[in-house]
Design an enzyme around this catalytic site. Structure first.
Site, mmCIF file in Angstrom:
data_model
loop_
_atom_site.group_PDB
_atom_site.id
_atom_site.type_symbol
_atom_site.label_atom_id
_atom_site.label_comp_id
_atom_site.label_asym_id
_atom_site.label_seq_id
_atom_site.Cartn_x
_atom_site.Cartn_y
_atom_site.Cartn_z
ATOM 1 N N ALA A 46 22.640 21.303 22.443
ATOM 2 C CA ALA A 46 21.337 21.618 23.049
ATOM 3 C C ALA A 46 20.265 20.594 22.702
ATOM 4 O O ALA A 46 19.114 20.730 23.110
ATOM 5 C CB ALA A 46 20.885 23.015 22.623
ATOM 6 N N ASN A 130 20.222 15.022 7.686
ATOM 7 C CA ASN A 130 21.459 15.113 8.468
ATOM 8 C C ASN A 130 22.725 15.231 7.632
ATOM 9 O O ASN A 130 23.731 15.774 8.096
ATOM 10 C CB ASN A 130 21.575 13.908 9.400
ATOM 11 C CG ASN A 130 20.580 13.973 10.548
ATOM 12 O OD1 ASN A 130 19.923 14.991 10.744
ATOM 13 N ND2 ASN A 130 20.458 12.899 11.297
ATOM 14 N N ASP A 186 25.944 0.210 20.165
ATOM 15 C CA ASP A 186 25.716 -1.182 19.775
ATOM 16 C C ASP A 186 26.420 -2.133 20.750
ATOM 17 O O ASP A 186 25.886 -3.186 21.120
ATOM 18 C CB ASP A 186 26.219 -1.440 18.349
ATOM 19 C CG ASP A 186 25.567 -0.519 17.336
ATOM 20 O OD1 ASP A 186 24.379 -0.187 17.508
ATOM 21 O OD2 ASP A 186 26.254 -0.119 16.376
ATOM 22 N N HIS A 213 26.515 0.622 11.610
ATOM 23 C CA HIS A 213 25.727 1.160 12.726
ATOM 24 C C HIS A 213 24.271 1.352 12.315
ATOM 25 O O HIS A 213 23.664 2.374 12.589
ATOM 26 C CB HIS A 213 26.345 2.485 13.191
ATOM 27 C CG HIS A 213 25.700 3.067 14.420
ATOM 28 N ND1 HIS A 213 25.589 2.373 15.612
ATOM 29 C CD2 HIS A 213 25.133 4.280 14.641
ATOM 30 C CE1 HIS A 213 24.990 3.139 16.507
ATOM 31 N NE2 HIS A 213 24.698 4.291 15.934
#
Length: 350
Positions: A46, A130, A186, A213
């Site tokens: 979502a 996170n 990337d 990354h």
């Protein structure tokens, strides 16, 4: 119109609509009719990446079941994309209680869950929020779907992939062939920026991107780009910097109201499609990804990976590097090493 002509017209119309619905997918390996049953689960469906990613995966003819999970808002997203007339059956799941159902029987699990980067926010700030989200989701994956291919999008990928690996190890289900950090954005950026300077058709451009990354850990190998273009050292340096700073470019352009959600969703869909093709036995599917690796002395590293029925079939080497790229490789290693160790320490310390 006789019956034979009518059947022919219907076949043509059906074929045209199928191709149109999945036109973003390159190198389709199977038609809708012959593709095996595959369940794809999106954790964080979502969110800003999750919603467009859900749409793109609904368009993919290789997906037969699409499970959308988030802590809230998923029933609406699922209802919306379920009205699209493509193959997959869509189910939305919300709350911790439904996470197990979302995960069970998954072939591929894509994780864009977490908070996006905001102006002034470092990837270290991002890590604190996170890391916990990724850890808890991976605990559930270990319990309910340990054999799935896991595509990690949640940033910082340089740390969240090691977090996932440690969680899977602690639960006795770690398979290094089935865990991927999605670095495809990337590659997408490097192709786009290079094509602009090389005056080449971007659809035919290929640029490997290795390392990690985030920031300087992102190392595009423009010396290996195809088609070849005679670009100056100054242009190569500028292209490298722009590829490394692509996320910041978008955050600043959105003036604090978002991050790279749409391009990331596209990149995530491209990589998931490659994984599906690999699972289905399509030969020579190669994408760059951040995986467990022996290409360098670091335990995880992004490079070209051949995908197959077990996930990673082969981690490919770096190939010849220019002097500039070799310097970039040595410069990125300490930062990437630190990010990997940070992820490992987060799990072991908790």
């Amino acid at each position: 119109m006789n019956a034979a002509m009518l059947r022919s017209a219907l076949r043509r119309n059906r074929s045209t609509s199928t191709v149109a619905a999945s036109s973003y997918v390159l190198r389709r390996g199977f038609s809708t009719e012959s593709a095996p049953e595959r369940k794809v689960t999106i954790l964080g469906a979502a969110g800003g990446i999750g919603q467009p990613l859900s749409l793109l995966m609904k368009l993919n003819p290789l997906v037969s079941k699409l499970a959308l999970y988030d802590i809230a808002g998923t029933p609406g997203v699922a209802a919306d994309v379920s009205h699209i007339n493509t193959r997959s059956e869509v189910v939305g799941y919300a709350s911790d209680e439904q996470l197990g159902k979302a995960l069970e029987g998954s072939d591929i699990i894509i994780i864009p869950a977490g908070v996006p980067r905001k102006p002034g926010m470092t990837r270290d700030d991002l890590f604190k929020i996170n890391a916990g989200i990724v850890k808890s989701l991976c605990e559930a994956i270990a319990k309910y779907s340990p054999n799935a291919l896991v595509n990690m999008i949640s940033n910082p990928v340089n740390s969240t992939v090691p977090i996932a690996a440690e969680v899977f190890k602690s639960n006795g289900v770690y398979d290094e062939k089935r865990l991927f950090g999605v670095t495809t954005l990337d590659v997408v950026r490097a192709k786009t920026f290079y094509a602009g300077k090389a005056n080449a058709n971007v659809a035919g451009v290929n640029v490997p991107v290795v390392g990690g990354h985030a920031g300087i850990t992102i190392l595009p190998l423009f010396s290996q780009a195809t088609p070849k273009a005679n670009l100056s050292d100054e242009v190569i340096t500028a292209l490298t910097k722009r590829t490394q700073d692509g996320g910041t470019e978008v955050v600043e352009a959105k003036a604090g109201k978002g991050s790279a959600t749409l391009s990331m969703a596209y990149a995530g869909a491209i990589f998931a499609d490659a994984c599906l093709k690999g699972l289905n036995g399509v030969p020579d599917v190669v994408e760059c990804s951040f995986v467990q690796s022996t290409v360098t002395e670091l335990p995880f590293f992004a490079s070209k990976v051949r995908l197959g029925k077990n996930g990673v079939e082969e981690v490919l080497g770096l190939g010849p590097l220019s002097d500039y790229e070799q310097q970039g490789l040595e410069a990125l290693k300490p930062e990437l090493k630190s990010s990997i160790e940070k992820g490992i320490a987060f799990v072991r310390g908790s």
